[in-house]
Design a protein around this motif. Sequence first.
Motif, PDB file in Angstrom:
ATOM      1  N   TRP A   1       0.848  -1.191   0.000  1.00 30.80           N
ATOM      2  CA  TRP A   1       0.000   0.000   0.000  1.00 30.80           C
ATOM      3  C   TRP A   1       0.879   1.235   0.000  1.00 30.80           C
ATOM      4  N   MET A   2       0.485   2.228  -0.773  1.00 28.53           N
ATOM      5  CA  MET A   2       1.178   3.512  -0.835  1.00 28.53           C
ATOM      6  C   MET A   2       0.215   4.594  -0.358  1.00 28.53           C
ATOM      7  N   PRO A   3       0.215   4.899   0.941  1.00 27.74           N
ATOM      8  CA  PRO A   3      -0.715   5.897   1.489  1.00 27.74           C
ATOM      9  C   PRO A   3      -0.254   7.323   1.179  1.00 27.74           C
ATOM     10  N   LEU A   4      -0.435   7.726  -0.059  1.00 28.46           N
ATOM     11  CA  LEU A   4       0.117   8.993  -0.535  1.00 28.46           C
ATOM     12  C   LEU A   4      -0.495  10.219   0.126  1.00 28.46           C
ATOM     13  N   ALA A   5      -1.678  10.103   0.653  1.00 30.04           N
ATOM     14  CA  ALA A   5      -2.381  11.282   1.158  1.00 30.04           C
ATOM     15  C   ALA A   5      -2.072  11.605   2.615  1.00 30.04           C
ATOM     16  N   TYR A   6      -1.334  10.771   3.288  1.00 29.71           N
ATOM     17  CA  TYR A   6      -1.139  10.969   4.717  1.00 29.71           C
ATOM     18  C   TYR A   6       0.201  11.624   5.050  1.00 29.71           C
ATOM     19  N   PRO A   7       0.165  12.720   5.779  1.00 33.21           N
ATOM     20  CA  PRO A   7       1.413  13.250   6.332  1.00 33.21           C
ATOM     21  C   PRO A   7       1.801  12.400   7.543  1.00 33.21           C
TER      22      PRO A   7
END
Length: 120
Positions: A20-26
């Motif tokens: 998984w690539m959680p791109l939206a999370y800082p």
Amino acid sequence: MVWRARRCDFAALREMGDGWMPLAYPPGEEARTAIATLHRYAEEAGREPAAIGIDTRVSAGAGSEAEWREQVRLWKSIGITHLTLANYYESGHLHRIAGRSLADHIAAMRRYWNAVADLL
């Protein structure tokens, strides 16, 4: 291998996804909660949570070496297995480097690597 990006359907990922690539999370509590949810779903599906890779993006466009090190420590503590250094755009917690040349990008990558390599 099947990797999913952004906010995804954890139900599908827990059974058939490799990563998984959680791109939206800082870096922070929202990311920690999302990763904990993924791990819980994986366990419920009979999978080892650590077998699901998790990649997020970091950048050398802002912050100090000490701040980068703290981010890497945080990401690792919540289960991130891969980091992608993204210096080419500005969005959320990611910041474009000031320069635009290949030499500028290589210098930024070296600076980041030198700051965090021992943590990886």
